[in-house]
Design an enzyme around this catalytic site. Structure first.
Site, short mmCIF file in Angstrom:
data_model
loop_
_atom_site.label_atom_id
_atom_site.label_comp_id
_atom_site.label_asym_id
_atom_site.label_seq_id
_atom_site.Cartn_x
_atom_site.Cartn_y
_atom_site.Cartn_z
N HIS A 206 -47.81 37.60 13.68
CA HIS A 206 -47.08 36.97 12.48
C HIS A 206 -46.68 35.75 13.20
O HIS A 206 -46.20 35.47 14.25
CB HIS A 206 -45.89 37.78 12.16
CG HIS A 206 -45.14 37.08 10.98
ND1 HIS A 206 -44.37 36.06 10.86
CD2 HIS A 206 -45.27 37.64 9.88
CE1 HIS A 206 -44.00 35.93 9.76
NE2 HIS A 206 -44.46 36.72 8.89
N CYS A 244 -48.98 34.37 7.25
CA CYS A 244 -47.74 34.32 6.40
C CYS A 244 -47.35 32.91 5.77
O CYS A 244 -47.29 31.98 6.30
CB CYS A 244 -46.54 34.63 7.29
SG CYS A 244 -44.92 34.66 6.26
N HIS A 271 -49.37 37.77 4.14
CA HIS A 271 -48.03 37.74 3.78
C HIS A 271 -47.97 36.46 2.53
O HIS A 271 -48.32 35.37 3.14
CB HIS A 271 -47.01 37.42 4.78
CG HIS A 271 -46.43 38.47 5.50
ND1 HIS A 271 -45.42 38.67 6.43
CD2 HIS A 271 -46.93 39.83 5.34
CE1 HIS A 271 -45.32 39.61 6.96
NE2 HIS A 271 -46.27 40.66 6.39
N ASP A 316 -44.11 38.62 0.12
CA ASP A 316 -43.24 38.39 1.42
C ASP A 316 -41.82 38.49 0.88
O ASP A 316 -41.48 39.39 0.00
CB ASP A 316 -43.47 36.99 2.21
CG ASP A 316 -43.17 37.54 3.73
OD1 ASP A 316 -42.59 38.42 3.83
OD2 ASP A 316 -43.53 36.72 4.68
N HIS A 317 -40.92 37.54 1.34
CA HIS A 317 -39.50 37.44 0.76
C HIS A 317 -39.40 37.24 -0.64
O HIS A 317 -40.47 36.87 -1.13
CB HIS A 317 -38.66 36.57 1.41
CG HIS A 317 -38.92 36.78 3.00
ND1 HIS A 317 -38.41 35.91 3.86
CD2 HIS A 317 -39.49 37.59 3.76
CE1 HIS A 317 -38.60 36.23 5.15
NE2 HIS A 317 -39.30 37.15 5.02
N TYR A 330 -35.03 41.00 0.56
CA TYR A 330 -36.23 42.07 0.22
C TYR A 330 -35.82 42.86 -0.93
O TYR A 330 -35.63 44.12 -0.74
CB TYR A 330 -36.29 42.97 1.53
CG TYR A 330 -37.16 42.21 2.62
CD1 TYR A 330 -38.53 42.51 2.51
CD2 TYR A 330 -36.72 41.47 3.73
CE1 TYR A 330 -39.31 41.98 3.26
CE2 TYR A 330 -37.41 40.90 4.66
CZ TYR A 330 -38.94 41.33 4.28
OH TYR A 330 -39.78 40.77 5.23
C1 CS2 Z 1 -40.36 38.36 8.29
C2 CS2 Z 1 -40.40 38.75 9.57
O1 CS2 Z 1 -41.39 36.83 7.30
C3 CS2 Z 1 -41.37 37.97 7.67
O2 CS2 Z 1 -42.21 38.56 7.22
O3 CS2 Z 1 -39.33 39.14 7.45
O4 CS2 Z 1 -39.34 39.38 9.97
C4 CS2 Z 1 -41.76 39.46 10.03
O5 CS2 Z 1 -41.55 40.92 9.63
C5 CS2 Z 1 -42.00 39.80 11.81
O6 CS2 Z 1 -41.67 38.17 12.06
C6 CS2 Z 1 -43.11 40.24 11.98
O7 CS2 Z 1 -43.20 40.76 13.44
MN MN Z 2 -43.91 36.90 6.84
#
Ligand code: CS2
Ligand code: MN
Length: 365
Positions: A206, A244, A271, A316-317, A330
């Site tokens: 990530h 991501c 993501h 993702d978020h 989340y």
């Molecule tokens: C997060 C991180 O952006 C995201 O996805 O919420 O906590 C993510 O899960 C970790 O960096 C993955 O190792």
């Molecule tokens: Mn992410």
């Protein structure tokens, strides 16, 4: 594109799996054993429990996020060998349970970093916020109080065991350069990628969130050039990416759609989320809609479609909307909306492709 949804586990998530099931097109949950400290081996019976529960609800457990990397590995300490051995055994056990992709990160000390968990937006919803000027004045411990102290749930990346030793960790990272971190990452990859390959598992790093140094700590998975370098450290398909868009998008010079085209076959997990960046370096998480932020979600979806992406994806978020009480970033509602937005784009791209093929065929006749 195989759609998934991050779920934190029974008793550790406020969202029942029955509700996740009501979001169209979600095939699997993205999960982890969040109570196992980084560096320890995951017990097979615990893994199987999650599998059973997920399967009962009609979900697969193909994607794990994350198996966290112990700080001694990132620091390159002699004690890393024990933790790497545990990591390998965890890979083997996850493979036994049918896991296909393991997400992890290589960020020193802090995982994702924000200054506010519940920043209010104009419409009354709240979202995770990063204030550049504020972080410069804060001591790491103050940030921890601000972040971990503001959530009743343990947040991934902000586990108590990690935070307890904060001042020691900062001491240890003194003098650790980006090049040291690259070398330690390479050492780790050379050890674990062969094990992942043997077990038919794809490792998916990530990117750093945000993609720049915070508190003077080195950060390396931050842009296209560095990702190119990362993929060459061990140039094998099992050494891949969690791409991501929100993390990389916090630096507006990162062009995520371009990265998707370039790294296509090495993206094992997508993501997808949006952020709005400001000139002073601040950024706020927004809805998934392209026009709500500065990340080109439409362009990103087009790029995934163009490369024929068949890997795993998740929203993702999300923001906190409709008065939902949830983990910061989340909630069910905004992530559910996000999925529907992504499906809307995807389905239209699919339809257009089919229609174009038909049109082309009829022209040939
Ligand atoms: C997060 C991180 O952006 C995201 O996805 O919420 O906590 C993510 O899960 C970790 O960096 C993955 O190792
Ligand atoms: Mn992410």
């Amino acid at each position: 594109m195989k759609m998934t949804f991050r779920w934190f586990g029974e008793g550790n998530d406020l969202i029942p799996l029955e509700h996740v099931k009501q979001i169209p097109g979600v095939e699997g949950i993205v999960w982890a054993l969040h109570d196992i400290p980084a560096g320890e081996e995951w017990p097979l019976d615990r893994i199987m429990e999650v599998k059973e529960l997920a399967n009962q609800h009609g979900f697969h457990i193909d994607v794990v996020e994350s198996v966290n990397v112990h700080e001694d590995i990132k620091l390159g300490l002699p004690t890393r060998d024990r933790y790497i051995a545990n990591y390998k055994r965890t890979i083997e056990k996850l493979a036994q349970a049918g896991v296909k992709v393991i997400c992890y990160n290589f960020m020193p000390v802090f995982d994702w970093t924000r200054t506010d968990l519940f920043k209010e937006l104009e419409d009354g919803s709240t979202a995770l916020f990063f204030e550049n000027a504020k972080i410069k004045d804060l001591e790491p411990m103050e940030l921890v109080k601000e972040i971990a102290g503001n959530s009743t749930l343990t947040m991934p990346g902000w586990e108590p065991d990690r935070l307890q030793s904060l001042s020691r960790l900062f001491e240890q990272y003194k003098g650790v350069t980006e090049e040291d971190l690259w070398a330690n990452l390479q050492f780790f990859l050379e050890e674990i990628i062969p094990v992942a390959e043997e077990n038919n598992i794809k490792m998916a790093i990530h990117p750093d969130d945000p993609p720049f140094s915070v508190f003077g700590l080195p950060r390396i998975i931050i842009n296209k050039e560095n990702i190119q370098r990362f993929l060459k450290l061990v140039d094998r398909p099992a050494n891949g990416l969690t791409l991501c868009s929100g993390s990389l998008g916090a630096n507006p010079t990162n062009n995520v759609a371009e990265m998707i085209r370039e790294f296509a076959d090495r993206i094992h997990f997508a993501h997808i989320r949006n952020v709005n960046t400001y000139e002073n370096g601040d950024f706020i998480e927004t809805s998934h809609r392209s026009s709500d932020g500065t990340v080109d979600i439409l362009g990103i979806m087009k790029a995934y479609h163009e490369i024929g992406f068949t890997g795993y994806a998740r929203p993702d978020h999300g923001r906190h909307i409709w008065g939902e009480k949830c983990r910061p970033g989340y909630g069910l509602y905004d992530r559910g909306l996000g999925i529907m937005y992504l499906w809307g784009i995807w389905d239209l791209l699919e339809r257009t492709k089919k229609e174009e093929a038909l049109c082309y065929q009829s022209m040939k006749i």
